[in-house]
Motif scaffolding. Structure first.
Motif, PDB file in Angstrom:
ATOM      1  N   ALA A   1       0.851  -1.191   0.000  1.00  0.00           N
ATOM      2  CA  ALA A   1       0.000   0.000   0.000  1.00  0.00           C
ATOM      3  C   ALA A   1       0.885   1.238   0.000  1.00  0.00           C
ATOM      4  N   ILE A   2       0.396   2.293  -0.629  1.00  0.00           N
ATOM      5  CA  ILE A   2       1.180   3.527  -0.698  1.00  0.00           C
ATOM      6  C   ILE A   2       0.360   4.687  -0.134  1.00  0.00           C
ATOM      7  N   PRO A   3       1.036   5.714   0.368  1.00  0.00           N
ATOM      8  CA  PRO A   3       0.333   6.868   0.931  1.00  0.00           C
ATOM      9  C   PRO A   3      -0.512   7.590  -0.124  1.00  0.00           C
ATOM     10  N   GLU A   4      -1.527   8.261   0.338  1.00  0.00           N
ATOM     11  CA  GLU A   4      -2.448   8.969  -0.552  1.00  0.00           C
ATOM     12  C   GLU A   4      -1.730  10.023  -1.387  1.00  0.00           C
ATOM     13  N   VAL A   5      -0.758  10.711  -0.777  1.00  0.00           N
ATOM     14  CA  VAL A   5      -0.055  11.771  -1.506  1.00  0.00           C
ATOM     15  C   VAL A   5       0.709  11.201  -2.702  1.00  0.00           C
ATOM     16  N   LEU A   6       1.263  10.008  -2.549  1.00  0.00           N
ATOM     17  CA  LEU A   6       1.967   9.369  -3.660  1.00  0.00           C
ATOM     18  C   LEU A   6       0.983   8.906  -4.722  1.00  0.00           C
ATOM     19  N   LEU A   7      -0.128   8.369  -4.294  1.00  0.00           N
ATOM     20  CA  LEU A   7      -1.147   7.889  -5.234  1.00  0.00           C
ATOM     21  C   LEU A   7      -1.665   9.043  -6.096  1.00  0.00           C
ATOM     22  N   GLU A   8      -1.965  10.172  -5.467  1.00  0.00           N
ATOM     23  CA  GLU A   8      -2.479  11.325  -6.204  1.00  0.00           C
ATOM     24  C   GLU A   8      -1.427  11.890  -7.153  1.00  0.00           C
ATOM     25  N   THR A   9      -0.171  11.861  -6.722  1.00  0.00           N
ATOM     26  CA  THR A   9       0.918  12.347  -7.582  1.00  0.00           C
ATOM     27  C   THR A   9       1.054  11.469  -8.820  1.00  0.00           C
ATOM     28  N   LEU A  10       0.936  10.160  -8.639  1.00  0.00           N
ATOM     29  CA  LEU A  10       1.040   9.241  -9.774  1.00  0.00           C
ATOM     30  C   LEU A  10      -0.133   9.405 -10.741  1.00  0.00           C
ATOM     31  N   LYS A  11      -1.308   9.718 -10.209  1.00  0.00           N
ATOM     32  CA  LYS A  11      -2.459   9.989 -11.079  1.00  0.00           C
ATOM     33  C   LYS A  11      -2.180  11.217 -11.941  1.00  0.00           C
ATOM     34  N   GLU A  12      -1.640  12.243 -11.306  1.00  0.00           N
ATOM     35  CA  GLU A  12      -1.306  13.478 -12.025  1.00  0.00           C
ATOM     36  C   GLU A  12      -0.235  13.211 -13.082  1.00  0.00           C
ATOM     37  N   TYR A  13       0.741  12.383 -12.707  1.00  0.00           N
ATOM     38  CA  TYR A  13       1.821  12.054 -13.641  1.00  0.00           C
ATOM     39  C   TYR A  13       1.291  11.267 -14.838  1.00  0.00           C
ATOM     40  N   LYS A  14       0.367  10.348 -14.595  1.00  0.00           N
ATOM     41  CA  LYS A  14      -0.208   9.547 -15.682  1.00  0.00           C
ATOM     42  C   LYS A  14      -0.949  10.442 -16.681  1.00  0.00           C
ATOM     43  N   GLU A  15      -1.681  11.415 -16.160  1.00  0.00           N
ATOM     44  CA  GLU A  15      -2.389  12.358 -17.033  1.00  0.00           C
ATOM     45  C   GLU A  15      -1.389  13.160 -17.862  1.00  0.00           C
ATOM     46  N   TRP A  16      -0.305  13.596 -17.208  1.00  0.00           N
ATOM     47  CA  TRP A  16       0.723  14.371 -17.915  1.00  0.00           C
ATOM     48  C   TRP A  16       1.355  13.535 -19.023  1.00  0.00           C
ATOM     49  N   GLN A  17       1.686  12.277 -18.718  1.00  0.00           N
ATOM     50  CA  GLN A  17       2.335  11.418 -19.696  1.00  0.00           C
ATOM     51  C   GLN A  17       1.414  11.119 -20.879  1.00  0.00           C
ATOM     52  N   THR A  18       0.132  10.932 -20.595  1.00  0.00           N
ATOM     53  CA  THR A  18      -0.835  10.669 -21.666  1.00  0.00           C
ATOM     54  C   THR A  18      -0.896  11.851 -22.636  1.00  0.00           C
ATOM     55  N   LYS A  19      -0.921  13.061 -22.089  1.00  0.00           N
ATOM     56  CA  LYS A  19      -0.941  14.265 -22.929  1.00  0.00           C
ATOM     57  C   LYS A  19       0.362  14.390 -23.717  1.00  0.00           C
ATOM     58  N   ARG A  20       1.466  14.058 -23.054  1.00  0.00           N
ATOM     59  CA  ARG A  20       2.774  14.155 -23.707  1.00  0.00           C
ATOM     60  C   ARG A  20       2.869  13.181 -24.878  1.00  0.00           C
ATOM     61  N   ARG A  21       2.359  11.983 -24.697  1.00  0.00           N
ATOM     62  CA  ARG A  21       2.365  10.997 -25.778  1.00  0.00           C
ATOM     63  C   ARG A  21       1.532  11.490 -26.964  1.00  0.00           C
ATOM     64  N   ALA A  22       0.419  12.134 -26.648  1.00  0.00           N
ATOM     65  CA  ALA A  22      -0.449  12.651 -27.715  1.00  0.00           C
ATOM     66  C   ALA A  22       0.258  13.760 -28.490  1.00  0.00           C
ATOM     67  N   GLU A  23       1.045  14.571 -27.778  1.00  0.00           N
ATOM     68  CA  GLU A  23       1.766  15.672 -28.421  1.00  0.00           C
ATOM     69  C   GLU A  23       2.881  15.160 -29.332  1.00  0.00           C
TER      70      GLU A  23
END
Length: 294
Positions: free
Chosen positions: A106-128
């Motif tokens: 299990a991971i802390p909530e702050v890490l989980l939310e950061t990874l969600k944000e990172y996944k969104e960023w990476q998805t946009k970057r791949r599209a670009e």
């Protein structure tokens, strides 16, 4: 004929390897760096450093992570592979260090939310970047989408430490800091070992013996507080019982007063003194009657 191997460990007391000194961040540096990470503008750096500091992963484990390893619903990450660099072969994917290194934690909530944000960023970057970026499921990639070299994380850490004006620490020291903080917080050594991916809890206790010594004092203090709390509880219960008795006495007194008042009204006495004289008279008559009968 010689049947035993007298050169084996059964017959020779091999000297134990002295435990090597591990490098951890000081409490102050750990707090400062954590705050610095949270405010860092580059989501890639932020995500990676939180994985090292809050999950205690090894460098190769972070390099080997894929998005399918993260369960955002349960808030868990599974380590099932590691990546290393071999001269002449480049990067290779391999099994984790030990069987216990294959783990889900299990991971802390702050890490989980950061990874969600990172996944969104990476998805946009791949599209670009389109076709320029290789299609895969890697968490950390180079600009072209290929897997990120594990050594890159060391460069990221050094850059962030300089910017934060914090003394130099190795990347592995973040893992040591994570484990040490768990022990200091009183997390059971078996749990710490499982999260760290150590083959045995004894490995953890041997490496982090210095941290366990500090928790030994903590354990002594806790034991003292437990027994002190029990004594206080017993005293509280005793006082509570006394208060209950007092309450009972008070209830009886009120009932007795009401009874006397009703009797005074029935007999026509206006004062308590008259009623007491009447009771004395009745007692005297009872005594005389008893003496007469005797």
């Amino acid at each position: 004929m010689i049947t035993d191997n007298y050169a084996s460990a059964d017959y020779i007391n091999f000297p134990k390897r002295p435990p090597h000194k591990i490098e951890c961040m000081s409490d102050e540096d750990a707090k400062r760096f954590y705050k610095f990470i949270l405010d860092y503008p580059d989501i890639r750096y932020k995500s990676a450093m939180l994985l090292f500091l809050l999950a205690g992963f090894r460098r190769g484990e972070v390099a080997g992570l894929e998005w399918k390893d993260i369960d955002f619903d349960k808030g868990e990450i599974t380590v099932s592979r590691s990546v290393t660099t071999v001269t002449g072969f480049g990067m290779i994917e391999k099994e984790p260090k030990t069987e216990m290194s294959k783990r889900t934690l299990a991971i802390p909530e702050v890490l989980l939310e950061t990874l969600k944000e990172y996944k969104e960023w990476q998805t946009k970057r791949r599209a670009e970047l389109g076709d320029y970026m290789e299609e895969n499921d890697y968490l950390f990639t180079q600009e072209n989408g290929k897997r990120l070299y594990p050594s890159t994380f060391t460069g990221w850490l050094n850059k962030m430490l300089r910017e934060a004006n914090i003394d130099h620490y190795s990347l592995h020291s973040l893992r040591h800091t994570n484990i040490t903080l768990q022990i200091a917080a009183g997390v059971p050594i078996v749990t710490v070992a499982a999260r760290a991916g150590h083959a045995r809890a004894s490995t953890t206790s041997d490496i982090y013996a210095y941290a366990l010594r500090s928790t030994d004092k903590m354990a002594a203090d806790k034991l003292g507080s437990i027994f002190s709390a029990q004594e206080k509880l017993a005293e509280t219960l005793k006082l509570s019982d006394q208060e209950t008795v007092s309450d009972t006495d008070e209830t009886d007194a009120v009932a007795e007063f009401k009874h006397i008042k009703a009797e005074m009204q029935r007999l026509g006495f206006e004062t308590l003194e008259e009623y007491e004289e009447y009771l004395d008279f009745l007692e005297m008559k009872r005594i005389k009657k008893r003496d007469f009968e005797m």
